[in-house]
Design a protein around this motif. Structure first.
Motif, PDB file in Angstrom:
ATOM      1  N   ASP A 214       0.892  -1.152   0.000  1.00 58.09           N
ATOM      2  CA  ASP A 214       0.000   0.000   0.000  1.00 58.09           C
ATOM      3  C   ASP A 214       0.931   1.201   0.000  1.00 58.09           C
ATOM      4  OD1 ASP A 214      -1.621   2.141   0.536  1.00 58.09           O
ATOM      5  OD2 ASP A 214      -2.626   1.249   2.255  1.00 58.09           O
ATOM      6  N   PHE A 215       1.111   1.788  -1.181  1.00 56.96           N
ATOM      7  CA  PHE A 215       2.071   2.878  -1.336  1.00 56.96           C
ATOM      8  C   PHE A 215       1.480   4.234  -0.938  1.00 56.96           C
ATOM      9  CE2 PHE A 215       3.405  -0.481  -4.285  1.00 56.96           C
ATOM     10  CZ  PHE A 215       4.739  -0.612  -3.958  1.00 56.96           C
ATOM     11  N   ASN A 216       0.178   4.267  -0.664  1.00 54.07           N
ATOM     12  CA  ASN A 216      -0.513   5.531  -0.403  1.00 54.07           C
ATOM     13  C   ASN A 216      -0.285   6.541  -1.528  1.00 54.07           C
ATOM     14  OD1 ASN A 216      -2.209   5.764   2.015  1.00 54.07           O
ATOM     15  ND2 ASN A 216      -0.394   4.999   3.073  1.00 54.07           N
ATOM     16  N   ASP A 217       0.077   6.039  -2.667  1.00 59.20           N
ATOM     17  CA  ASP A 217       0.253   6.803  -3.899  1.00 59.20           C
ATOM     18  C   ASP A 217      -0.152   5.904  -5.058  1.00 59.20           C
ATOM     19  OD1 ASP A 217       1.049   9.381  -3.272  1.00 59.20           O
ATOM     20  OD2 ASP A 217       3.188   8.934  -3.296  1.00 59.20           O
ATOM     21  N   GLY A 218      -0.717   6.495  -6.086  1.00 61.25           N
ATOM     22  CA  GLY A 218      -1.139   5.732  -7.250  1.00 61.25           C
ATOM     23  C   GLY A 218      -0.019   5.517  -8.251  1.00 61.25           C
ATOM     24  N   PRO A 219      -0.319   4.790  -9.330  1.00 58.13           N
ATOM     25  CA  PRO A 219       0.713   4.461 -10.331  1.00 58.13           C
ATOM     26  C   PRO A 219       1.355   5.672 -10.999  1.00 58.13           C
ATOM     27  CG  PRO A 219      -1.221   3.062 -10.607  1.00 58.13           C
ATOM     28  CD  PRO A 219      -1.592   4.107  -9.613  1.00 58.13           C
ATOM     29  N   GLN A 220       0.644   6.792 -11.077  1.00 60.61           N
ATOM     30  CA  GLN A 220       1.161   7.948 -11.805  1.00 60.61           C
ATOM     31  C   GLN A 220       1.821   9.001 -10.911  1.00 60.61           C
ATOM     32  OE1 GLN A 220       1.240   7.781 -15.040  1.00 60.61           O
ATOM     33  NE2 GLN A 220       0.055   5.869 -15.033  1.00 60.61           N
ATOM     34  N   THR A 221       1.965   8.717  -9.637  1.00 62.23           N
ATOM     35  CA  THR A 221       2.531   9.706  -8.720  1.00 62.23           C
ATOM     36  C   THR A 221       4.056   9.718  -8.776  1.00 62.23           C
ATOM     37  OG1 THR A 221       2.415   8.072  -6.956  1.00 62.23           O
ATOM     38  CG2 THR A 221       0.578   9.626  -7.121  1.00 62.23           C
ATOM     39  N   ALA A 222       4.634  10.779  -8.225  1.00 63.55           N
ATOM     40  CA  ALA A 222       6.089  10.970  -8.311  1.00 63.55           C
ATOM     41  C   ALA A 222       6.858   9.851  -7.623  1.00 63.55           C
ATOM     42  CB  ALA A 222       6.462  12.323  -7.700  1.00 63.55           C
ATOM     43  N   SER A 223       6.374   9.397  -6.482  1.00 59.98           N
ATOM     44  CA  SER A 223       7.113   8.383  -5.724  1.00 59.98           C
ATOM     45  C   SER A 223       7.157   7.048  -6.466  1.00 59.98           C
ATOM     46  CB  SER A 223       6.487   8.191  -4.341  1.00 59.98           C
ATOM     47  OG  SER A 223       5.145   7.726  -4.458  1.00 59.98           O
ATOM     48  N   VAL A 224       6.001   6.599  -6.941  1.00 60.60           N
ATOM     49  CA  VAL A 224       5.947   5.317  -7.656  1.00 60.60           C
ATOM     50  C   VAL A 224       6.688   5.406  -8.983  1.00 60.60           C
ATOM     51  CG1 VAL A 224       4.418   3.583  -8.693  1.00 60.60           C
ATOM     52  CG2 VAL A 224       3.805   4.638  -6.495  1.00 60.60           C
ATOM     53  N   LYS A 225       6.521   6.524  -9.678  1.00 61.74           N
ATOM     54  CA  LYS A 225       7.227   6.714 -10.944  1.00 61.74           C
ATOM     55  C   LYS A 225       8.737   6.734 -10.743  1.00 61.74           C
ATOM     56  CE  LYS A 225       4.190   7.013 -14.294  1.00 61.74           C
ATOM     57  NZ  LYS A 225       4.233   6.053 -15.432  1.00 61.74           N
ATOM     58  N   PHE A 234       8.445  -2.872 -13.969  1.00 64.25           N
ATOM     59  CA  PHE A 234       7.210  -2.917 -14.740  1.00 64.25           C
ATOM     60  C   PHE A 234       6.051  -2.868 -13.753  1.00 64.25           C
ATOM     61  CE2 PHE A 234       3.889  -5.884 -16.568  1.00 64.25           C
ATOM     62  CZ  PHE A 234       3.353  -4.946 -17.451  1.00 64.25           C
ATOM     63  N   ASN A 235       5.109  -1.967 -13.996  1.00 59.91           N
ATOM     64  CA  ASN A 235       3.945  -1.830 -13.116  1.00 59.91           C
ATOM     65  C   ASN A 235       2.700  -2.358 -13.830  1.00 59.91           C
ATOM     66  OD1 ASN A 235       1.950  -1.201 -11.328  1.00 59.91           O
ATOM     67  ND2 ASN A 235       2.502   0.945 -11.087  1.00 59.91           N
ATOM     68  N   PRO A 236       2.343  -3.625 -13.599  1.00 65.39           N
ATOM     69  CA  PRO A 236       1.181  -4.201 -14.289  1.00 65.39           C
ATOM     70  C   PRO A 236      -0.142  -3.674 -13.761  1.00 65.39           C
ATOM     71  CG  PRO A 236       2.056  -5.773 -12.710  1.00 65.39           C
ATOM     72  CD  PRO A 236       3.007  -4.601 -12.718  1.00 65.39           C
ATOM     73  N   ASP A 258      -2.733   0.230  -3.756  1.00 65.79           N
ATOM     74  CA  ASP A 258      -2.240  -1.138  -3.591  1.00 65.79           C
ATOM     75  C   ASP A 258      -1.718  -1.638  -4.931  1.00 65.79           C
ATOM     76  OD1 ASP A 258      -3.520  -1.725  -0.753  1.00 65.79           O
ATOM     77  OD2 ASP A 258      -5.039  -0.756  -1.992  1.00 65.79           O
ATOM     78  N   GLN A 259      -0.429  -1.949  -4.982  1.00 67.07           N
ATOM     79  CA  GLN A 259       0.183  -2.311  -6.263  1.00 67.07           C
ATOM     80  C   GLN A 259       1.259  -3.374  -6.076  1.00 67.07           C
ATOM     81  OE1 GLN A 259       1.183   1.498  -8.549  1.00 67.07           O
ATOM     82  NE2 GLN A 259       0.497   2.308  -6.582  1.00 67.07           N
TER      83      GLN A 259
END
Length: 325
Positions: A214-225, A234-236, A258-259
């Motif tokens: 649970d990153f508390n950030d979505g796929p397009q946010t700065a932290s995950v990117k 790779f982020n499926p 959640d990713q």
């Protein structure tokens, strides 16, 4: 017909589910003087009784047993979980009859989180063997200079079937004080993993990474990117988020915090390795609110102080990996 069934079973046998599930405040009913868990006791404001505790265990265990089952006919081999209080709740969870036949074990470390909610990795010993594990401290500070006593990052190095994998289970700092205001903390979490990976890469050639949480950030946010970009992951999960679907719903808006991220090595098809097959959100009807204004949202254990008797405020997410024999 016989050949078709045989082929289908052979494919299912080679497929494995890797899942992640935020268990939403899986506390036992005892008061731990070192943690802020008084609400989750029989006399606390949430009236967290043994009956409610065991009901939640039953529901969570039932859910875990079903993740990915429709597609491959078996329970997950690896499940990252967060918001667990201690080893006791994990032992109680795995003792539920629906999970007891799967040879599950777990890795867990107590974290500095003030409420006592930690990360853990559940795994089926028939398919996964642990080589090494440790808790990676996540040192972030509030704007007033005080350390944010947040969850560690759980690292587990092991063998899935015959292939070595490096797994990270995360529960990054929350957005409680605002998404933009707390973004720097989650960027620090991404940097912490990146730096740890750099050390691993001095020892292992092209390691296989599975980064879940649970990153508390979505796929397009700065932290995950940042994490995906700098470590060529790779982020499926990216294509799963839509205006009508996600893993959690807040104020009628879906999110996918959640990713499960994987290294590009899982996109190869070499013998004795695993290949990525598919990804999904496990949001079957029984996990959702059945009626009312929150219909379709995750069926929670509590809404505020009101006991709902549900599962979690998050849906599990999962990927399927195919083992190339």
């Amino acid at each position: 017909m016989f050949f078709s069934k045989f082929f289908k079973k052979k494919v299912q046998d080679s497929m494995h589910t890797v899942a992640f599930y935020n268990l939403e405040n899986l506390f036992d009913t005892e008061d731990n003087s070192d943690k802020l868990d008084t609400d989750y006791t029989p006399n606390g404001k949430l009236k967290w009784t043994p009956e409610r505790y065991h009901s939640k265990l039953f529901k969570l265990a039932s859910t875990i047993s079903k993740i990915g089952f429709d597609a491959i006919g078996k329970a997950p081999v690896i499940i990252g979980v967060v918001e667990v209080e201690n080893k006791k709740v994990l032992k109680d969870l795995l003792a539920e009859p629906v999970l007891a036949s799967n040879a599950y074990d777990f890795i867990h470390y107590d974290s500095p989180d003030e409420r006592g909610i930690d990360n853990a990795l559940i795994f089926d010993k028939r398919f996964f063997q642990v080589i090494h594990s440790e808790a990676i401290p996540l040192k972030v500070f509030n704007l007033d200079g005080q350390q944010d006593m947040t969850r560690d990052i759980l690292y587990v190095h092991g063998k899935l079937n015959e292939e070595e994998v490096h797994i990270f289970v995360n529960h990054w700092p929350s957005r409680r004080d605002g998404g933009d205001e707390t973004e720097y903390k989650r960027i620090k979490a991404a940097a912490t993993i990146i730096n740890f990976m750099k050390v691993l890469e001095e020892k292992y050639s092209e390691p296989n990474y599975i980064v879940m949480g649970d990153f508390n950030d979505g796929p397009q946010t700065a932290s995950v990117k940042k994490l995906v970009g700098e470590k060529n992951l790779f982020n499926p999960m990216e294509k799963l988020l839509t205006p009508k679907r996600g893993s959690a719903n807040y104020k009628f808006k879906w999110s996918l915090f959640d990713q499960i991220l994987i290294s590009h090595s899982f996109l190869n098809f070499e013998k004795k390795t695993h290949s990525f097959n598919s990804s999904n959100i496990f949001d079957d009807h029984f996990l959702t609110e059945f009626k009312g204004k929150f219909k379709g949202s995750p069926f929670r254990t509590y809404v505020g102080r009101r006991y709902m008797g549900g599962y979690s405020d998050h849906f599990p997410v999962y990927i399927h990996l195919k083992f190339n024999k």
